[in-house]
Scaffold this motif. Sequence first.
Motif, short mmCIF file in Angstrom:
data_model
loop_
_atom_site.label_atom_id
_atom_site.label_comp_id
_atom_site.label_asym_id
_atom_site.label_seq_id
_atom_site.Cartn_x
_atom_site.Cartn_y
_atom_site.Cartn_z
N VAL A 268 0.85 -1.20 0.00
CA VAL A 268 0.00 0.00 0.00
C VAL A 268 0.89 1.25 0.00
O VAL A 268 0.65 2.21 -0.74
N CYS A 269 1.95 1.21 0.80
CA CYS A 269 2.87 2.35 0.90
C CYS A 269 3.55 2.62 -0.44
O CYS A 269 3.74 3.79 -0.81
N THR A 270 3.88 1.58 -1.18
CA THR A 270 4.51 1.76 -2.49
C THR A 270 3.57 2.52 -3.43
O THR A 270 3.99 3.43 -4.14
N ILE A 271 2.29 2.16 -3.42
CA ILE A 271 1.31 2.87 -4.27
C ILE A 271 1.25 4.33 -3.84
O ILE A 271 1.33 5.25 -4.66
N ALA A 272 1.12 4.56 -2.53
CA ALA A 272 0.99 5.93 -2.00
C ALA A 272 2.23 6.76 -2.33
O ALA A 272 2.12 7.93 -2.71
N ASP A 273 3.39 6.14 -2.19
CA ASP A 273 4.67 6.83 -2.41
C ASP A 273 4.79 7.29 -3.87
O ASP A 273 5.11 8.45 -4.15
N ILE A 274 4.50 6.39 -4.80
CA ILE A 274 4.62 6.75 -6.22
C ILE A 274 3.54 7.76 -6.60
O ILE A 274 3.80 8.72 -7.32
N PHE A 275 2.33 7.55 -6.10
CA PHE A 275 1.23 8.46 -6.40
C PHE A 275 1.58 9.89 -5.97
O PHE A 275 1.39 10.85 -6.73
N ASP A 276 2.14 10.03 -4.78
CA ASP A 276 2.49 11.39 -4.32
C ASP A 276 3.66 11.96 -5.12
O ASP A 276 3.65 13.14 -5.45
N ALA A 277 4.65 11.13 -5.44
CA ALA A 277 5.80 11.62 -6.22
C ALA A 277 5.32 12.13 -7.58
O ALA A 277 5.84 13.12 -8.09
N LEU A 278 4.32 11.48 -8.15
CA LEU A 278 3.82 11.89 -9.47
C LEU A 278 2.95 13.14 -9.42
O LEU A 278 2.97 13.96 -10.33
N THR A 279 2.17 13.29 -8.35
CA THR A 279 1.18 14.37 -8.34
C THR A 279 1.63 15.62 -7.60
O THR A 279 0.92 16.63 -7.59
N THR A 280 2.80 15.59 -6.94
CA THR A 280 3.27 16.78 -6.24
C THR A 280 3.88 17.73 -7.27
O THR A 280 4.80 17.37 -7.98
N LYS A 281 3.34 18.92 -7.33
CA LYS A 281 3.70 19.80 -8.44
C LYS A 281 5.15 20.25 -8.47
O LYS A 281 5.69 20.50 -9.53
N ARG A 282 5.77 20.39 -7.31
CA ARG A 282 7.15 20.87 -7.30
C ARG A 282 8.15 19.84 -7.79
O ARG A 282 9.28 20.17 -8.11
N SER A 283 7.77 18.57 -7.77
CA SER A 283 8.76 17.55 -8.06
C SER A 283 9.08 17.43 -9.55
O SER A 283 10.14 17.01 -9.93
N TYR A 284 8.16 17.82 -10.40
CA TYR A 284 8.38 17.70 -11.84
C TYR A 284 7.98 19.00 -12.53
O TYR A 284 7.17 19.75 -12.02
N ASN A 285 8.51 19.22 -13.69
CA ASN A 285 8.14 20.41 -14.45
C ASN A 285 6.70 20.34 -14.92
O ASN A 285 6.00 21.31 -14.99
N GLU A 286 6.28 19.14 -15.27
CA GLU A 286 4.91 19.02 -15.77
C GLU A 286 3.96 18.67 -14.62
O GLU A 286 4.34 18.05 -13.64
N VAL A 287 2.73 19.12 -14.76
CA VAL A 287 1.74 18.82 -13.73
C VAL A 287 0.93 17.61 -14.19
O VAL A 287 0.46 17.55 -15.31
#
Length: 370
Positions: A268-287
Amino acid sequence: MEFFSINVEFLPLDLVLNFDLYVNASKGQKAKFVKVFPKDDVLNQYFKEKLKKYPGIYVPEHQRNAYLKLISKDPSIDDVHKTEIIKDSAVKYLSEIYHNPNDEKMIVETISKCDETVDSLISVIEDKSIDSLKDLIADLSFHDFYTYDHSINVSMYCIAIYKGIFPNCDKSELTNVGMGGLLHDVGKLSIPTSIINKPDQLSDDEFFRIKTHPEKGFQLMKKISSELPGHINWSQVTNMVIQHHENFDGRGYPYGKKGDEIDVMSKVCTIADIFDALTTKRSYNEVISQDKAIEILASLEGKKLCPEIFGMFLKHMKAYVPEGRRNKVLDEKFDPSVPFKLIPFTEVKQEKEEEDYGKIITDENKKAAS
Ligand SMILES: [Fe+2]
Ligand SMILES: [Fe+2]
């Protein structure tokens, strides 16, 4: 005495407040706080209006948990604001841990205080349907990619996902999974922040150092868990710390565990971890939108993610994932611990493969196709 500021709007009316309220009367260098409302008194409309006239209202730091408890149970405050307040407190605690990586006593004290934060997160999330959780998650996804903010998001998602998958689970399980989410990256405290938050491509050596965080976290938890509050299953929390980068297909780290060797809360934590890394706006140039993130997660099913747990997650998110082949999948080198500037995708050449369908593959065919 230390203080933190609060929003007077969110103070409940006609209820006994179990914390004091102060105003800041500091002059120049000299800090001075004056009590304007004593604890164990009932706040009425008249006094609330009076409090609004001050530029800031403060609560003593040692009464933070009492404040948090009252706010998280107040039905008149909407969930987004409630979660914001809880997150502010968690950020405060986690930043204390991350700024004092060598002070073990402080770490024990702070982790013990996090218990209340997880409890407050559970009370907000508990009665909600997964659909409105989707909205709640959307409203809260504007935060920075600091490890502790990421940790709070992961904690919240872990509680929500676990609750969605196992609706009849005990509160104690939610506490364990929430605490595991909050502490999953605790091993990063011994890695320099210049590496953790580096926006450029990491060198092999830097990436290697980041990948040591599950083991470092594991060692820290083993060392201190006997001093932490007894009602939490710390060995379960520690499992999440050590296993959250293991992949279902056995290609994760540190041990390369696979399938059922990885426990459910860690999956469950792996899903949550990747989901947050993808959707946090500061982490990537694209939203990335929530739906897009879920689609990307779906491309990891059977690889990084357990199909059974991910399937239950999808069902409860009521998310639509287009059927059939995808022409873009997340690259093998994607790691939620590394803030890439661009999300690394690999293009899948669909048409070529369809043309090749049924053909006998010879070396010459292969050459022509490449
Ligand atoms: Fe991690
Ligand atoms: Fe993480």
